[in-house]
Structure formats: C-alpha cells, structure tokens
Scaffold this active site. Structure first.
Site, PDB file in Angstrom:
ATOM      1  N   HIS A  49     -18.459  32.889   3.251  1.00 36.23           N
ATOM      2  CA  HIS A  49     -18.060  32.429   1.920  1.00 36.23           C
ATOM      3  C   HIS A  49     -16.819  33.163   1.411  1.00 36.23           C
ATOM      4  O   HIS A  49     -15.743  32.589   1.397  1.00 36.23           O
ATOM      5  CB  HIS A  49     -19.251  32.609   0.966  1.00 36.23           C
ATOM      6  CG  HIS A  49     -19.076  31.987  -0.374  1.00 36.23           C
ATOM      7  ND1 HIS A  49     -20.135  31.513  -1.128  1.00 36.23           N
ATOM      8  CD2 HIS A  49     -17.970  31.788  -1.134  1.00 36.23           C
ATOM      9  CE1 HIS A  49     -19.673  31.029  -2.269  1.00 36.23           C
ATOM     10  NE2 HIS A  49     -18.367  31.190  -2.299  1.00 36.23           N
ATOM     11  N   GLU A  55     -20.217  28.676  -9.451  1.00 39.73           N
ATOM     12  CA  GLU A  55     -20.760  30.013  -9.207  1.00 39.73           C
ATOM     13  C   GLU A  55     -21.087  30.771 -10.487  1.00 39.73           C
ATOM     14  O   GLU A  55     -21.207  32.004 -10.467  1.00 39.73           O
ATOM     15  CB  GLU A  55     -19.771  30.833  -8.371  1.00 39.73           C
ATOM     16  CG  GLU A  55     -19.379  30.206  -7.058  1.00 39.73           C
ATOM     17  CD  GLU A  55     -20.528  30.060  -6.076  1.00 39.73           C
ATOM     18  OE1 GLU A  55     -21.692  30.297  -6.477  1.00 39.73           O
ATOM     19  OE2 GLU A  55     -20.275  29.709  -4.922  1.00 39.73           O
ATOM     20  N   TYR A 115     -10.913  56.171   3.353  1.00 38.94           N
ATOM     21  CA  TYR A 115     -11.524  56.728   2.139  1.00 38.94           C
ATOM     22  C   TYR A 115     -11.462  55.776   0.949  1.00 38.94           C
ATOM     23  O   TYR A 115     -12.294  55.843   0.036  1.00 38.94           O
ATOM     24  CB  TYR A 115     -10.896  58.078   1.792  1.00 38.94           C
ATOM     25  CG  TYR A 115      -9.518  58.024   1.172  1.00 38.94           C
ATOM     26  CD1 TYR A 115      -9.351  58.001  -0.209  1.00 38.94           C
ATOM     27  CD2 TYR A 115      -8.369  58.000   1.976  1.00 38.94           C
ATOM     28  CE1 TYR A 115      -8.089  57.951  -0.785  1.00 38.94           C
ATOM     29  CE2 TYR A 115      -7.109  57.955   1.409  1.00 38.94           C
ATOM     30  CZ  TYR A 115      -6.968  57.929   0.028  1.00 38.94           C
ATOM     31  OH  TYR A 115      -5.720  57.877  -0.537  1.00 38.94           O
ATOM     32  N   HIS A 125     -11.616  33.829  -2.076  1.00 40.91           N
ATOM     33  CA  HIS A 125     -11.804  33.450  -0.683  1.00 40.91           C
ATOM     34  C   HIS A 125     -10.650  34.032   0.130  1.00 40.91           C
ATOM     35  O   HIS A 125     -10.021  33.349   0.929  1.00 40.91           O
ATOM     36  CB  HIS A 125     -11.849  31.928  -0.533  1.00 40.91           C
ATOM     37  CG  HIS A 125     -13.066  31.301  -1.139  1.00 40.91           C
ATOM     38  ND1 HIS A 125     -13.330  29.951  -1.044  1.00 40.91           N
ATOM     39  CD2 HIS A 125     -14.103  31.817  -1.844  1.00 40.91           C
ATOM     40  CE1 HIS A 125     -14.459  29.660  -1.672  1.00 40.91           C
ATOM     41  NE2 HIS A 125     -14.945  30.783  -2.166  1.00 40.91           N
ATOM     42  N   TYR A 182     -10.736  58.337 -11.612  1.00 43.19           N
ATOM     43  CA  TYR A 182      -9.370  58.171 -11.131  1.00 43.19           C
ATOM     44  C   TYR A 182      -8.539  57.367 -12.133  1.00 43.19           C
ATOM     45  O   TYR A 182      -9.026  56.410 -12.713  1.00 43.19           O
ATOM     46  CB  TYR A 182      -9.404  57.443  -9.782  1.00 43.19           C
ATOM     47  CG  TYR A 182      -8.066  57.282  -9.100  1.00 43.19           C
ATOM     48  CD1 TYR A 182      -7.493  58.331  -8.397  1.00 43.19           C
ATOM     49  CD2 TYR A 182      -7.394  56.071  -9.153  1.00 43.19           C
ATOM     50  CE1 TYR A 182      -6.267  58.186  -7.760  1.00 43.19           C
ATOM     51  CE2 TYR A 182      -6.172  55.909  -8.513  1.00 43.19           C
ATOM     52  CZ  TYR A 182      -5.618  56.964  -7.820  1.00 43.19           C
ATOM     53  OH  TYR A 182      -4.416  56.809  -7.190  1.00 43.19           O
ATOM     54  N   HIS A 185     -13.920  36.319  -8.144  1.00 44.74           N
ATOM     55  CA  HIS A 185     -14.463  35.855  -6.864  1.00 44.74           C
ATOM     56  C   HIS A 185     -13.336  35.185  -6.096  1.00 44.74           C
ATOM     57  O   HIS A 185     -12.681  34.278  -6.621  1.00 44.74           O
ATOM     58  CB  HIS A 185     -15.605  34.869  -7.111  1.00 44.74           C
ATOM     59  CG  HIS A 185     -16.026  34.101  -5.889  1.00 44.74           C
ATOM     60  ND1 HIS A 185     -16.293  34.700  -4.680  1.00 44.74           N
ATOM     61  CD2 HIS A 185     -16.207  32.769  -5.697  1.00 44.74           C
ATOM     62  CE1 HIS A 185     -16.640  33.775  -3.809  1.00 44.74           C
ATOM     63  NE2 HIS A 185     -16.584  32.596  -4.391  1.00 44.74           N
TER      64      HIS A 185
END
Length: 213
Positions: free
Chosen positions: A155, A73, A113, A94, A208, A92
C-alpha cells in the site's frame, strides 16, 4: 488557527507531497486536527484542482460534513487523532521506495541513526488489509505504537506530526531513508545499529530542533 488558514495549509501540503515526489496523482491523503475532529482531503480530486472548500470535516465519531466525500482512509486518520494526543496532522503517501518495501512486507531496520526520527528503532510494516477499512486502521495503529511513522503492506506509508509541516517532513524523511536502504541493499545487507543506540537517538530526536525564544 482559523478554519480558512488551516484549509489553505492542508491544500498546500497535499500539493507539496506531489512536488516532493513522495506521492502521485490522487493517491495519498492529508489531514489536520481541528476543533472536535479533523479536516481531511476528499476522495478522488487531483491535488492540482483541490480547493480549500473541498476539504471535509470529520468528527472523532466518524460523522463527516461538507460538500465532498472524505478520503477513503479517514478511519486511520480518526483513530490516530483518537489515540495519539500529540498528533496534529497526518500524511499518507504512496512514495516509491517506501512502497517498494511495503510491497515486500519489509520494515525499515536500524541501518541508519535517522530511522529514530520516526520514534523507535525501526519503521514497522503493518500487514496488508483492504484500503478504507477499519481492519486497515487497526493494523496501522498497532504498527504505529511507539512510532510516528509506519509502512502499510502492499500500500504505502503513514507519518504524523505535531503540525502539517512536521508530518510532511517525516513522510519525506521516511522516503529518503527507504531509498538509502534500497541502495545499500544493492551492495549487501548493511550492519544495524543496536537497540541501545537507537533508543538514545529516539530520545535525542524528541528534543531536536529550535526552541521557543
């Protein structure tokens, strides 16, 4: 940050994904911006066996260097760094609940929120494309427009941040929100917050956290 230190932190982050329960086995991948490109986890090595030397440097031109093949990827990692200058690291996963919604092709709507932590009023789901392709990268980038996280249909999920810790926190937050949303759906469709309220939350989350000094 030195090459050695960054490599160690990427390995730590990859292992932390599995320890947090937001990834399994050899799936998922981690990268961090470095010099004229980025360092990314290699293809096919279980994270418990991953060493800093196994990480692969990939330039923004797509040229890889190192003893291993980069994650399949690497394209969406490269394209995020190319188009999002604020991105310092990409995670990334799963993760189970986020991937459940991804398999349904469903975005995570503004039911809470904290969805705005990802940068907008929802966490979009990109349409399915074959893993490791430029087509997948293209739809992922579209889903990430104005966002720091998205789902990938059938995915998984992508999150990016200013650094590895920030990206990992957001990936974990996406999974947490997906789980709460799934639980809410067992009772019924939760009410959704307005676009105006989510825009306010996204702006607040931009500032934040602790400030320097």
């Amino acid at each position: 940050m030195s090459d050695d230190t960054l490599r160690e932190r990427i390995v730590h982050t990859a292992r932390a994904m599995n320890a947090l329960g937001i990834n399994q086995g050899k799936s998922g991948n981690v990268s961090a911006r470095f010099e004229d490109g980025f360092l990314v986890t290699p293809s096919g090595i279980p994270y418990e066996h991953l060493l800093p030397v196994d990480l692969v440097h990939v330039g923004l031109d797509g040229q890889a260097s190192g003893p291993r093949e980069p994650s399949s990827e690497w394209r969406f990692h490269r394209d995020i760094y190319r188009t999002r200058p604020e991105a310092g690291a990409v995670v990334h996963t799963h993760s189970s609940y986020a991937t459940t919604f991804a398999c349904l092709g469903r975005a995570i709507p503004p039911f809470h929120y904290e969805v705005a932590f990802a940068g907008g009023k929802d966490i979009r789901c990109a349409p399915y494309r074959t893993f490791g392709t430029q087509e997948l990268s293209d739809v992922a980038l579209a889903a990430l427009e104005g966002r720091r996280a998205c789902l990938l249909a059938q995915h998984g999920a992508i999150a990016f941040g200013t650094d590895l810790a920030d990206a990992l926190r957001l990936a974990d937050k996406v999974e947490h929100l997906a789980r709460i949303y799934w639980q809410a759906l067992q009772v019924g469709e939760p009410p959704l917050l307005s676009d105006g309220e989510m825009a306010l939350m996204a702006e607040r989350f931009r500032h934040y956290g602790p400030r320097p000094g």
